[in-house]
Design a protein around this motif. Structure first.
Motif, PDB file in Angstrom:
ATOM      1  N   ALA A   1      25.362 -26.252  84.349  1.00 14.48           N
ATOM      2  CA  ALA A   1      24.572 -25.771  85.480  1.00 14.48           C
ATOM      3  C   ALA A   1      24.113 -24.327  85.287  1.00 14.48           C
ATOM      4  O   ALA A   1      22.921 -24.007  85.443  1.00 14.48           O
ATOM      5  N   ALA A   2      25.040 -23.432  84.944  1.00 15.74           N
ATOM      6  CA  ALA A   2      24.682 -22.020  84.819  1.00 15.74           C
ATOM      7  C   ALA A   2      23.739 -21.801  83.642  1.00 15.74           C
ATOM      8  O   ALA A   2      22.753 -21.051  83.749  1.00 15.74           O
ATOM      9  N   ALA A   3      24.035 -22.438  82.508  1.00 18.87           N
ATOM     10  CA  ALA A   3      23.191 -22.264  81.324  1.00 18.87           C
ATOM     11  C   ALA A   3      21.803 -22.848  81.544  1.00 18.87           C
ATOM     12  O   ALA A   3      20.797 -22.280  81.101  1.00 18.87           O
ATOM     13  N   THR A   4      21.731 -23.970  82.248  1.00 14.37           N
ATOM     14  CA  THR A   4      20.429 -24.585  82.517  1.00 14.37           C
ATOM     15  C   THR A   4      19.597 -23.716  83.445  1.00 14.37           C
ATOM     16  O   THR A   4      18.383 -23.561  83.252  1.00 14.37           O
ATOM     17  N   ALA A   5      20.243 -23.139  84.454  1.00 19.10           N
ATOM     18  CA  ALA A   5      19.524 -22.236  85.348  1.00 19.10           C
ATOM     19  C   ALA A   5      18.985 -21.040  84.580  1.00 19.10           C
ATOM     20  O   ALA A   5      17.863 -20.565  84.835  1.00 19.10           O
ATOM     21  N   ARG A   6      19.753 -20.566  83.631  1.00 19.14           N
ATOM     22  CA  ARG A   6      19.326 -19.433  82.804  1.00 19.14           C
ATOM     23  C   ARG A   6      18.092 -19.790  81.983  1.00 19.14           C
ATOM     24  O   ARG A   6      17.123 -19.043  81.931  1.00 19.14           O
ATOM     25  N   VAL A   7      18.127 -20.966  81.339  1.00 24.15           N
ATOM     26  CA  VAL A   7      16.996 -21.404  80.522  1.00 24.15           C
ATOM     27  C   VAL A   7      15.772 -21.668  81.393  1.00 24.15           C
ATOM     28  O   VAL A   7      14.637 -21.307  81.035  1.00 24.15           O
ATOM     29  N   ARG A   8      15.993 -22.294  82.557  1.00 25.79           N
ATOM     30  CA  ARG A   8      14.862 -22.559  83.449  1.00 25.79           C
ATOM     31  C   ARG A   8      14.173 -21.264  83.856  1.00 25.79           C
ATOM     32  O   ARG A   8      12.934 -21.178  83.877  1.00 25.79           O
ATOM     33  N   GLY A   9      14.960 -20.237  84.160  1.00 21.32           N
ATOM     34  CA  GLY A   9      14.376 -18.951  84.514  1.00 21.32           C
ATOM     35  C   GLY A   9      13.585 -18.344  83.365  1.00 21.32           C
ATOM     36  O   GLY A   9      12.500 -17.780  83.570  1.00 21.32           O
ATOM     37  N   LEU A  10      14.107 -18.468  82.151  1.00 23.59           N
ATOM     38  CA  LEU A  10      13.396 -17.963  80.972  1.00 23.59           C
ATOM     39  C   LEU A  10      12.082 -18.702  80.770  1.00 23.59           C
ATOM     40  O   LEU A  10      11.041 -18.087  80.487  1.00 23.59           O
ATOM     41  N   PHE A  11      12.115 -20.024  80.899  1.00 26.77           N
ATOM     42  CA  PHE A  11      10.888 -20.808  80.733  1.00 26.77           C
ATOM     43  C   PHE A  11       9.852 -20.415  81.790  1.00 26.77           C
ATOM     44  O   PHE A  11       8.662 -20.281  81.494  1.00 26.77           O
ATOM     45  N   ASP A  12      10.304 -20.239  83.025  1.00 26.75           N
ATOM     46  CA  ASP A  12       9.382 -19.860  84.097  1.00 26.75           C
ATOM     47  C   ASP A  12       8.741 -18.504  83.812  1.00 26.75           C
ATOM     48  O   ASP A  12       7.551 -18.290  84.077  1.00 26.75           O
ATOM     49  N   ASP A  13       9.542 -17.574  83.269  1.00 27.00           N
ATOM     50  CA  ASP A  13       9.051 -16.213  83.054  1.00 27.00           C
ATOM     51  C   ASP A  13       8.172 -16.087  81.812  1.00 27.00           C
ATOM     52  O   ASP A  13       7.200 -15.315  81.810  1.00 27.00           O
ATOM     53  N   VAL A  14       8.507 -16.842  80.753  1.00 26.13           N
ATOM     54  CA  VAL A  14       7.875 -16.618  79.447  1.00 26.13           C
ATOM     55  C   VAL A  14       6.819 -17.670  79.112  1.00 26.13           C
ATOM     56  O   VAL A  14       5.751 -17.338  78.581  1.00 26.13           O
ATOM     57  N   LEU A  15       7.096 -18.918  79.408  1.00 26.32           N
ATOM     58  CA  LEU A  15       6.178 -19.999  79.007  1.00 26.32           C
ATOM     59  C   LEU A  15       5.157 -20.230  80.117  1.00 26.32           C
ATOM     60  O   LEU A  15       5.237 -21.200  80.872  1.00 26.32           O
ATOM     61  N   GLU A  16       4.199 -19.341  80.198  1.00 22.22           N
ATOM     62  CA  GLU A  16       3.257 -19.359  81.319  1.00 22.22           C
ATOM     63  C   GLU A  16       2.403 -20.621  81.356  1.00 22.22           C
ATOM     64  O   GLU A  16       1.999 -21.071  82.436  1.00 22.22           O
ATOM     65  N   ASP A  17       2.103 -21.201  80.192  1.00 24.56           N
ATOM     66  CA  ASP A  17       1.216 -22.366  80.153  1.00 24.56           C
ATOM     67  C   ASP A  17       1.970 -23.694  80.233  1.00 24.56           C
ATOM     68  O   ASP A  17       1.350 -24.762  80.298  1.00 24.56           O
ATOM     69  N   ALA A  18       3.297 -23.638  80.204  1.00 27.31           N
ATOM     70  CA  ALA A  18       4.082 -24.873  80.252  1.00 27.31           C
ATOM     71  C   ALA A  18       4.337 -25.291  81.698  1.00 27.31           C
ATOM     72  O   ALA A  18       4.483 -24.454  82.591  1.00 27.31           O
TER      73      ALA A  18
END
Length: 416
Positions: A307-324
């Protein structure tokens, strides 16, 4: 990543697609991977768990990030008609010649990870360790266990996180990520039903294992529908049935191969116990002289995203992968042995789906229901027609792995 580098990686992907190799026979692929890793200044070890390759890049004190890709293909005859379609064949361990195809996208996994490693190696603003695991034999559910048993963690260290992705027929540019159970546990069983053979004209002198097999097959279908609660999830498939060689001889035995997928350990135990009970019970009812044999072909756990690691990755994807586009794909009843790496190391796991279908096929669709319906119409993993569109699948896959890894590696830009 520069367009020229993406073009070279796309050519590598097409080459791997055109030259697929079966589980534990990925020698050409492993050699290519090892050569690329050496070119990126990774410390390379080949032959881990058979044909596995491990590359390590270390830059000072910091977390250890394990990035994993699988390399093996399937015994499927490709029907995509792509200019780089596979025409390869291979000899199986039992001596059969079979067509071979990357029908599950492992060539994309391998290429995307090599691209991400090139990106990470070119960046100088991080500290820590990257352990790149190129795994054999995922399709047999045996490669991760083979690498662990060959001392993967004793030789290369315990990771702080296990990261990876699997291409799927979602629109390219989409990433499917969910917390908790993500991919099902898998159990493969070989059931041998013993009869008493004889002449086809005198069935009264025999115990017909084919009739017995038919009864077993029908009865097994009631496990999910009648022995599990409607809120439980399980899939039981009999994918192979073999008995006899000709029409006028009743054989001595029949062989079934089963695939069982579950998410909950209690449900898994109940399904396996029910299989054993039904097989034995039907054999006794048929008057079989010998007790049936139920053998495990493979068994590996569900992939559970921390749960914690997935939330971390989701936040990174939201912040960095603008077109995804980030979506929750729901639980996947397919299975993946990457979970073995997480369970064996105790590290949190984050494993996501990477969209691979041509986005043009989804033009004009806005609702989730319409998109899901279109996905269901497209060739899926293990289909002879499965073929991810190279771009933007490859670039999104590279960016996702790079971004997730950077979320754990220690950024030197913050050091003073």
């Amino acid at each position: 990543m520069r367009a020229a580098d993406i073009a070279l990686l796309a050519e590598l992907y097409r080459d791997l697609h055109q030259h697929p190799e079966l589980s534990f026979a990925e020698t050409r692929t492993a050699a290519i991977v090892a050569d690329h890793l050496r070119g990126l200044s990774f410390r390379v070890t080949e032959g881990v768990g058979g044909t596995g390759v491990v590359g390590v890049l270390e830059r000072g004190a910091g977390p250890t990030v394990l990035l994993r890709a699988d390399m093996d293909a399937l015994p499927v005859r490709e029907e995509t008609r792509l200019p780089y379609a596979s025409t390869a064949t291979a000899i199986t361990p039992d001596g059969q010649q079979v067509p071979v195809m990357h029908a599950c996208g492992h060539d994309m996994h391998t290429t995307a990870l090599l691209g991400a490693l090139a990106e990470l190696a070119s960046q100088q603003d991080w500290q820590g360790r990257i352990v790149a695991v190129f795994q054999p034999a995922e399709e047999k559910g045996a490669g991760a266990r083979a690498m662990v048993d060959d001392g993967l963690f004793e030789r290369f260290g315990m990771p702080d996180v296990v990261l990876g992705q699997h291409v799927a027929p979602l629109p390219a540019g989409t990433i499917g990520l969910r917390t908790g159970p993500a991919f099902a546990a898998s159990d493969g069983l070989h059931v041998t039903l013993f009869g008493r053979g004889g002449h086809g004209s005198r069935p009264e002198t025999t115990v017909d294992p084919i009739v017995l097999a038919a009864s077993v097959i029908m009865r097994l279908q009631t496990i999910v529908s009648r022995e599990l609660a409607g809120t439980d999830t399980a899939v039981l498939t009999i994918g192979s049935v073999h008995a006899g060689e000709t029409g006028n001889i009743i054989p001595d035995a029949a062989h079934l191969r089963l695939s069982i997928r579950t998410f909950d350990t209690t449900v898994r135990a109940r399904v396996l116990a029910a299989v054993d009970r039904i097989v034995r019970g039907e054999a006794a009812t048929a008057g079989a002289d010998r007790t049936p044999l139920v053998e495990s072909l493979h068994s590996f756990p569900a992939v559970v995203n921390d749960a914690a690691a997935t939330a971390r990755v989701r936040g990174l994807f939201d912040d960095v992968l603008e077109d995804a586009v980030l979506v929750d794909p729901g639980v996947v009843t397919g299975s993946e042995d990457v979970g073995v790496l997480a369970y064996a190391s105790g590290a949190p796991c984050v494993y996501w789906l990477l969209g691979g279908s041509d986005p043009a096929l989804f033009a004009g669709l806005e609702s989730e229901a319409d998109i899901a319906a279109r996905v269901a119409e497209l060739p899926s993993n293990h289909s002879p027609l499965f073929a991810p569109v190279v771009t933007p699948t490859l670039t999104v896959g590279i960016d996702a792995l790079t971004t997730a890894a950077r979320g754990w590696l220690r950024s030197t830009s913050l050091l003073v």
